[in-house]
Design a protein around this motif. Structure first.
Motif, short mmCIF file in Angstrom:
data_model
loop_
_atom_site.label_atom_id
_atom_site.label_comp_id
_atom_site.label_asym_id
_atom_site.label_seq_id
_atom_site.Cartn_x
_atom_site.Cartn_y
_atom_site.Cartn_z
N GLY A 1 0.65 -1.32 0.09
CA GLY A 1 0.02 0.02 -0.07
C GLY A 1 0.86 1.35 0.02
N ARG A 2 2.17 1.10 0.24
CA ARG A 2 3.04 2.35 0.04
C ARG A 2 3.43 2.49 -1.12
NH1 ARG A 2 7.35 4.67 3.07
NH2 ARG A 2 8.00 6.28 1.94
N GLY B 1 -1.79 -5.54 3.96
CA GLY B 1 -0.98 -6.08 4.96
C GLY B 1 -0.03 -5.27 5.91
N TYR B 2 0.08 -5.76 7.14
CA TYR B 2 0.78 -4.79 7.98
C TYR B 2 2.02 -5.68 8.48
CZ TYR B 2 2.11 -1.76 11.90
OH TYR B 2 2.82 -0.90 12.75
N LYS B 3 3.08 -4.96 8.07
CA LYS B 3 4.46 -5.68 8.14
C LYS B 3 5.67 -4.60 8.69
CE LYS B 3 2.29 -8.46 5.23
NZ LYS B 3 1.82 -9.77 5.61
N PRO B 4 5.59 -4.72 9.98
CA PRO B 4 6.67 -4.10 10.83
C PRO B 4 7.90 -5.14 10.75
CG PRO B 4 5.17 -5.10 12.30
CD PRO B 4 4.49 -5.18 11.18
N THR C 1 -4.57 -7.03 9.08
CA THR C 1 -5.04 -5.65 8.64
C THR C 1 -6.35 -5.45 9.02
OG1 THR C 1 -5.57 -6.48 6.48
CG2 THR C 1 -3.31 -5.53 6.77
N PHE C 2 -6.45 -4.78 10.20
CA PHE C 2 -7.83 -4.77 10.93
C PHE C 2 -8.75 -3.68 10.00
CE2 PHE C 2 -4.86 -5.52 14.24
CZ PHE C 2 -5.51 -6.68 14.93
#
Length: 448
Positions: A152-153, A312-315, A396-397
């Motif tokens: 998404g970035r 997707g949330y990927k720290p 990804t809430f």
């Protein structure tokens, strides 16, 4: 916080909300089911871009890539990418530059066209192509650059476009992760020569399976139509007189979207703004709070409004997290009830598909493909290697504020791990009590 003792060694888990924490896609609304049933009665065929297919093309283009002239639907994002590559002239002997850490289908159509792939390293913060690495990867055979807006970035489009213009290269934007995302306030998908979006089931705008190609270039649009369409669509929409000669057959492929997929995509597109806003609020809250974590580095987001719907949330692990090791951190977070895993995608330079210049299906039986040696991978792609080894995959809430409770529980879980990082290395592997929670559906495996 219920208890400060790690659940890994017998404490109470921080997360008590039942799994799964990201049930996607959302349940259909009655209008969607009614229209699907009506379409079954009215017409199950594909007639050019009549009916819901043309409706989807127009609404998608106008809503997510305003100003683009052409939009064309396909049966998958991979098919849309194949059409884009064919339309910009990628063929045998050419090369395509692509990020080394992304989903394989962002560039695998190049192999089907007989072209080679040269990988470039990614930026650590954006996870997208590093413009300097793009420049270094260019050879006399380079035809196009595939810019993937990862998770998404948006990628550094101005710099990449400048490099591509200097060398006369086509730029294909892969916006499959980035529905609604922007770069410098302008939507992704409106910068390159051509852009594609996947509408696979886990995307923000979903069709089950499907893809959309958008462009302003009449010639690219004509060739993209012929890459997957023929007869009615080609006869009606191909403008160039010479190319119109192919109207009966196209270029020999049938890559069309079904009207049923178009209806599902239309309904999800019409819900997109509301769901995207909720996802921005939920993940923005999580991301902002994780700035205080000593275990992970949160996602770099210059402007939250430009993230579209995320994907997707990927720290990734901090130095302290790296010292403990990803397997231990994942085990500790799972014991707390967090849906977490390592992203499933390897660096593309490691895949057999990209090991040889010749088409892989021509290899003789028993031949072993020889991907790039690990030492060379580490030397050429240090940031990609770091992310491959140290990124985490979290849900990804998107149901905000209903998800606030579980997001706060996740933050409690990270706080517990933060407080016990130096203990984790001493805890025996596999020490978590109880059943292992299910891992999240990793977006890297969701397909195009």
């Amino acid at each position: 916080m219920r208890s400060n003792e790690l659940a890994l060694v017998g404490g109470e888990p921080a997360v008590t909300t039942p799994h799964p924490h990201e049930p996607w896609p959302p349940a259909p609304l009655p209008g969607e089911l009614e229209r699907l049933a009506r379409q079954r009665t009215d017409d199950i065929g594909i007639r050019g871009n009549a009916g819901p297919i043309g409706e989807l093309e127009r609404e998608f283009r106008d809503h997510l890539t305003p100003g683009r002239t052409h939009s064309i639907a396909y049966n998958s994002g991979t098919s849309a990418m194949l059409a884009a590559m064919m339309a910009v002239g990628v063929g045998p002997g050419d090369e395509v530059i692509a990020p080394v850490l992304t989903y394989h289908a962002a560039v695998s159509p190049a192999r089907a066209l007989g072209a080679g792939v040269r990988f470039a390293d990614v930026e650590l913060g954006s996870r997208c192509l590093d413009p300097a690495a793009v420049r270094a990867a260019i050879t006399p055979r380079t035809r196009a650059v595939v810019v993937v807006h990862q998770w998404g970035r948006a990628a550094a489009l101005r710099e990449i476009l400048a490099v591509a213009a200097e060398h006369g290269l086509a730029v294909i934007e892969d916006c499959s992760h980035a529905h609604g995302s922007r770069y410098d306030g302008r939507p992704v998908g409106t910068w390159g020569d051509v852009a594609i979006f996947s509408l696979q089931a886990n995307k923000a705008v979903y069709a089950g399976e499907g893809g959309i190609l958008v462009t302003d270039d009449d010639g690219i649009a004509d060739r993209a139509i012929l890459a997957g369409h023929y007869r009615d669509r080609a006869r009606a929409d191909v403008r160039d007189a010479g190319l119109r000669a192919f109207w009966e057959s196209g270029y020999g492929l049938k890559l069309r979207m079904s009207p049923f997929n178009a209806i599902v995509a239309l309904e999800s597109l019409r819900r997109f703004d509301d769901l995207a806003r909720q996802r921005q609020d939920a993940l923005g809250h999580l991301n902002d709070a994780l700035v205080a974590s000593s275990t992970v580095v949160p996602v770099e987001v210059p402007d939250r409004r430009d993230m579209g719907a995320w994907y997707g949330y990927k720290p990734y692990l901090s130095d302290a997290g790296v010292a403990v090791g990803r397997d231990r951190v994942v085990e500790a977070l799972r014991a707390e009830g967090v849906e977490v895993d390592a992203p499933s995608g390897r660096l593309l330079a490691r895949l057999p598909l990209f090991a040889a210049d010749d088409a892989p299906w021509r290899a003789a039986a028993g031949d072993e493909p020889s991907p790039m040696p690990d030492e060379e991978v580490a030397e050429r792609f240090p940031r990609g290697c770091f992310l491959e080894a140290n990124a985490l995959s979290l849900p990804t809430f998107y149901r905000w504020p209903d998800d606030r409770g579980v997001v706060e529980q996740y933050l409690d879980a990270f706080a517990k791990v933060d407080a016990h990082l130096d203990r984790l290395a001493a805890v025996p592997a596999g020490a978590a009590a109880g059943a292992r929670p299910p891992a999240p559906r990793d977006a890297a495996s969701h397909g195009r």
